[in-house]
Every structure is written in C-alpha cells, then in structure tokens.
Design a protein around this motif. Structure first.
Motif, PDB file in Angstrom:
ATOM      1  N   GLU A  17       7.739 -21.623  -6.376  1.00  0.00           N
ATOM      2  CA  GLU A  17       7.819 -22.968  -6.944  1.00  0.00           C
ATOM      3  C   GLU A  17       8.262 -22.917  -8.411  1.00  0.00           C
ATOM      4  O   GLU A  17       9.112 -23.691  -8.847  1.00  0.00           O
ATOM      5  CB  GLU A  17       6.470 -23.685  -6.821  1.00  0.00           C
ATOM      6  CG  GLU A  17       6.523 -25.132  -7.225  1.00  0.00           C
ATOM      7  CD  GLU A  17       5.203 -25.844  -6.984  1.00  0.00           C
ATOM      8  OE1 GLU A  17       4.854 -26.684  -7.824  1.00  0.00           O
ATOM      9  OE2 GLU A  17       4.531 -25.564  -5.977  1.00  0.00           O
ATOM     10  N   GLN A  18       7.715 -21.988  -9.157  1.00  0.00           N
ATOM     11  CA  GLN A  18       8.105 -21.809 -10.561  1.00  0.00           C
ATOM     12  C   GLN A  18       9.583 -21.430 -10.650  1.00  0.00           C
ATOM     13  O   GLN A  18      10.318 -21.968 -11.486  1.00  0.00           O
ATOM     14  CB  GLN A  18       7.240 -20.723 -11.191  1.00  0.00           C
ATOM     15  CG  GLN A  18       7.512 -20.477 -12.648  1.00  0.00           C
ATOM     16  CD  GLN A  18       6.640 -19.373 -13.225  1.00  0.00           C
ATOM     17  OE1 GLN A  18       5.746 -18.855 -12.567  1.00  0.00           O
ATOM     18  NE2 GLN A  18       6.902 -19.007 -14.461  1.00  0.00           N
ATOM     19  N   PHE A  19      10.020 -20.523  -9.786  1.00  0.00           N
ATOM     20  CA  PHE A  19      11.427 -20.117  -9.766  1.00  0.00           C
ATOM     21  C   PHE A  19      12.332 -21.311  -9.485  1.00  0.00           C
ATOM     22  O   PHE A  19      13.363 -21.484 -10.137  1.00  0.00           O
ATOM     23  CB  PHE A  19      11.654 -19.030  -8.713  1.00  0.00           C
ATOM     24  CG  PHE A  19      13.107 -18.798  -8.423  1.00  0.00           C
ATOM     25  CD1 PHE A  19      13.913 -18.116  -9.320  1.00  0.00           C
ATOM     26  CD2 PHE A  19      13.680 -19.299  -7.263  1.00  0.00           C
ATOM     27  CE1 PHE A  19      15.266 -17.921  -9.065  1.00  0.00           C
ATOM     28  CE2 PHE A  19      15.028 -19.108  -6.991  1.00  0.00           C
ATOM     29  CZ  PHE A  19      15.826 -18.427  -7.895  1.00  0.00           C
ATOM     30  N   LEU A  20      11.975 -22.136  -8.511  1.00  0.00           N
ATOM     31  CA  LEU A  20      12.819 -23.272  -8.148  1.00  0.00           C
ATOM     32  C   LEU A  20      12.989 -24.257  -9.297  1.00  0.00           C
ATOM     33  O   LEU A  20      14.070 -24.816  -9.490  1.00  0.00           O
ATOM     34  CB  LEU A  20      12.269 -23.971  -6.904  1.00  0.00           C
ATOM     35  CG  LEU A  20      12.422 -23.182  -5.603  1.00  0.00           C
ATOM     36  CD1 LEU A  20      11.668 -23.863  -4.468  1.00  0.00           C
ATOM     37  CD2 LEU A  20      13.891 -22.990  -5.253  1.00  0.00           C
ATOM     38  N   LYS A  21      11.950 -24.458 -10.084  1.00  0.00           N
ATOM     39  CA  LYS A  21      12.055 -25.344 -11.245  1.00  0.00           C
ATOM     40  C   LYS A  21      13.021 -24.764 -12.279  1.00  0.00           C
ATOM     41  O   LYS A  21      13.856 -25.483 -12.839  1.00  0.00           O
ATOM     42  CB  LYS A  21      10.671 -25.563 -11.872  1.00  0.00           C
ATOM     43  CG  LYS A  21       9.769 -26.423 -11.031  1.00  0.00           C
ATOM     44  CD  LYS A  21       8.398 -26.562 -11.641  1.00  0.00           C
ATOM     45  CE  LYS A  21       7.493 -27.359 -10.725  1.00  0.00           C
ATOM     46  NZ  LYS A  21       6.125 -27.452 -11.241  1.00  0.00           N
ATOM     47  N   LEU A  22      12.910 -23.469 -12.524  1.00  0.00           N
ATOM     48  CA  LEU A  22      13.814 -22.809 -13.464  1.00  0.00           C
ATOM     49  C   LEU A  22      15.252 -22.813 -12.940  1.00  0.00           C
ATOM     50  O   LEU A  22      16.199 -23.037 -13.697  1.00  0.00           O
ATOM     51  CB  LEU A  22      13.348 -21.371 -13.708  1.00  0.00           C
ATOM     52  CG  LEU A  22      12.010 -21.213 -14.422  1.00  0.00           C
ATOM     53  CD1 LEU A  22      11.516 -19.768 -14.295  1.00  0.00           C
ATOM     54  CD2 LEU A  22      12.115 -21.627 -15.878  1.00  0.00           C
ATOM     55  N   ALA A  23      15.407 -22.567 -11.655  1.00  0.00           N
ATOM     56  CA  ALA A  23      16.739 -22.508 -11.046  1.00  0.00           C
ATOM     57  C   ALA A  23      17.422 -23.873 -11.079  1.00  0.00           C
ATOM     58  O   ALA A  23      18.644 -23.946 -11.274  1.00  0.00           O
ATOM     59  CB  ALA A  23      16.637 -21.990  -9.621  1.00  0.00           C
ATOM     60  N   GLU A  24      16.665 -24.933 -10.908  1.00  0.00           N
ATOM     61  CA  GLU A  24      17.259 -26.276 -10.954  1.00  0.00           C
ATOM     62  C   GLU A  24      17.891 -26.538 -12.320  1.00  0.00           C
ATOM     63  O   GLU A  24      19.016 -27.033 -12.415  1.00  0.00           O
ATOM     64  CB  GLU A  24      16.204 -27.339 -10.650  1.00  0.00           C
ATOM     65  CG  GLU A  24      16.765 -28.741 -10.668  1.00  0.00           C
ATOM     66  CD  GLU A  24      15.732 -29.813 -10.362  1.00  0.00           C
ATOM     67  OE1 GLU A  24      16.137 -30.983 -10.265  1.00  0.00           O
ATOM     68  OE2 GLU A  24      14.536 -29.494 -10.231  1.00  0.00           O
ATOM     69  N   ILE A  25      17.199 -26.168 -13.365  1.00  0.00           N
ATOM     70  CA  ILE A  25      17.731 -26.330 -14.717  1.00  0.00           C
ATOM     71  C   ILE A  25      18.989 -25.474 -14.879  1.00  0.00           C
ATOM     72  O   ILE A  25      20.013 -25.933 -15.398  1.00  0.00           O
ATOM     73  CB  ILE A  25      16.670 -25.939 -15.766  1.00  0.00           C
ATOM     74  CG1 ILE A  25      15.497 -26.919 -15.705  1.00  0.00           C
ATOM     75  CG2 ILE A  25      17.276 -25.885 -17.169  1.00  0.00           C
ATOM     76  CD1 ILE A  25      14.257 -26.458 -16.444  1.00  0.00           C
ATOM     77  N   MET A  26      18.912 -24.225 -14.413  1.00  0.00           N
ATOM     78  CA  MET A  26      20.035 -23.306 -14.536  1.00  0.00           C
ATOM     79  C   MET A  26      21.273 -23.826 -13.809  1.00  0.00           C
ATOM     80  O   MET A  26      22.380 -23.797 -14.346  1.00  0.00           O
ATOM     81  CB  MET A  26      19.627 -21.941 -13.978  1.00  0.00           C
ATOM     82  CG  MET A  26      20.685 -20.895 -14.068  1.00  0.00           C
ATOM     83  SD  MET A  26      21.096 -20.535 -15.782  1.00  0.00           S
ATOM     84  CE  MET A  26      22.164 -19.145 -15.518  1.00  0.00           C
ATOM     85  N   VAL A  27      21.097 -24.294 -12.584  1.00  0.00           N
ATOM     86  CA  VAL A  27      22.226 -24.820 -11.805  1.00  0.00           C
ATOM     87  C   VAL A  27      22.858 -26.005 -12.524  1.00  0.00           C
ATOM     88  O   VAL A  27      24.079 -26.064 -12.696  1.00  0.00           O
ATOM     89  CB  VAL A  27      21.785 -25.201 -10.373  1.00  0.00           C
ATOM     90  CG1 VAL A  27      22.872 -25.986  -9.657  1.00  0.00           C
ATOM     91  CG2 VAL A  27      21.408 -23.950  -9.581  1.00  0.00           C
ATOM     92  N   ASN A  28      22.042 -26.944 -12.964  1.00  0.00           N
ATOM     93  CA  ASN A  28      22.562 -28.149 -13.615  1.00  0.00           C
ATOM     94  C   ASN A  28      23.313 -27.835 -14.906  1.00  0.00           C
ATOM     95  O   ASN A  28      24.375 -28.404 -15.173  1.00  0.00           O
ATOM     96  CB  ASN A  28      21.441 -29.145 -13.886  1.00  0.00           C
ATOM     97  CG  ASN A  28      20.919 -29.772 -12.609  1.00  0.00           C
ATOM     98  OD1 ASN A  28      21.636 -29.882 -11.622  1.00  0.00           O
ATOM     99  ND2 ASN A  28      19.659 -30.157 -12.612  1.00  0.00           N
ATOM    100  N   LYS A  29      22.783 -26.922 -15.714  1.00  0.00           N
ATOM    101  CA  LYS A  29      23.459 -26.575 -16.967  1.00  0.00           C
ATOM    102  C   LYS A  29      24.716 -25.749 -16.701  1.00  0.00           C
ATOM    103  O   LYS A  29      25.724 -25.905 -17.390  1.00  0.00           O
ATOM    104  CB  LYS A  29      22.504 -25.830 -17.892  1.00  0.00           C
ATOM    105  CG  LYS A  29      21.440 -26.745 -18.468  1.00  0.00           C
ATOM    106  CD  LYS A  29      20.614 -26.074 -19.513  1.00  0.00           C
ATOM    107  CE  LYS A  29      19.651 -27.088 -20.116  1.00  0.00           C
ATOM    108  NZ  LYS A  29      18.987 -26.570 -21.288  1.00  0.00           N
TER     109      LYS A  29
END
Length: 92
Positions: A17-29
C-alpha cells in the motif's frame, strides 16, 4: 532513437500500500516530463507484491533528464527499503 525501460519490482507484502502511494506520485510526475512518451505501473496477475514499471522516452536525453529529476531520486530513496530484492531493469 526511442528508449524503453522495464523495471521489475518485488515489494514486501506489508509495504504494498505504501509503495502504491509512492508509485502514483512517480507515475504522474514522470508522464508530465518533456520527452516521456509512456510511464505505466503494471501489476503481476498472480502475485500481489510484484510490479513492473514500463517507461518509454523520445531519446537518451529524456532518460537522463528523468534519472536526474528530484522526483526520481526521492522515489528511489523511498522505495528501495520496501523491496525484497534488487530490481531487475532492462533497457531497449
């Protein structure tokens, strides 16, 4: 020449869950970067904690800009401790 990168990530089961939150930011940026043609997070169908990041860039310069960006460096710092093993990275 277009560049494609595929990164395979194995995440600790309790950290998904923590990874998915970080990955969402990474994908969007990342997708907003100049020269980034595609940036996708994909999940293995039969494994809850196995992911692929698919990246496609216009050229090597775009890859270099991405790799030197603050959001990339921050993502690495945050995600590396969540991995169960070294990521497998392929470049085409």
């Amino acid at each position: 020449m277009k560049k494609t990168i595929i990164a395979q990530l194995s995440i600790q089961e309790t950290k998904t869950e923590q990874f998915l939150k970080l990955a969402e930011i990474m994908v969007n940026k990342s997708i907003a970067e100049n020269g980034c043609l595609a940036y996708k997070l994909l999940k293995e169908v039969d494994k809850e904690n196995e992911f692929l990041i698919y990246e496609k860039y216009e050229n090597e310069s775009a890859v270099e800009r991405h790799n030197s960006s603050e959001h990339f460096k921050s993502f690495l710092d945050s995600v590396l401790p969540l991995l169960t093993k070294e990521p497998a990275i392929e470049k085409f």
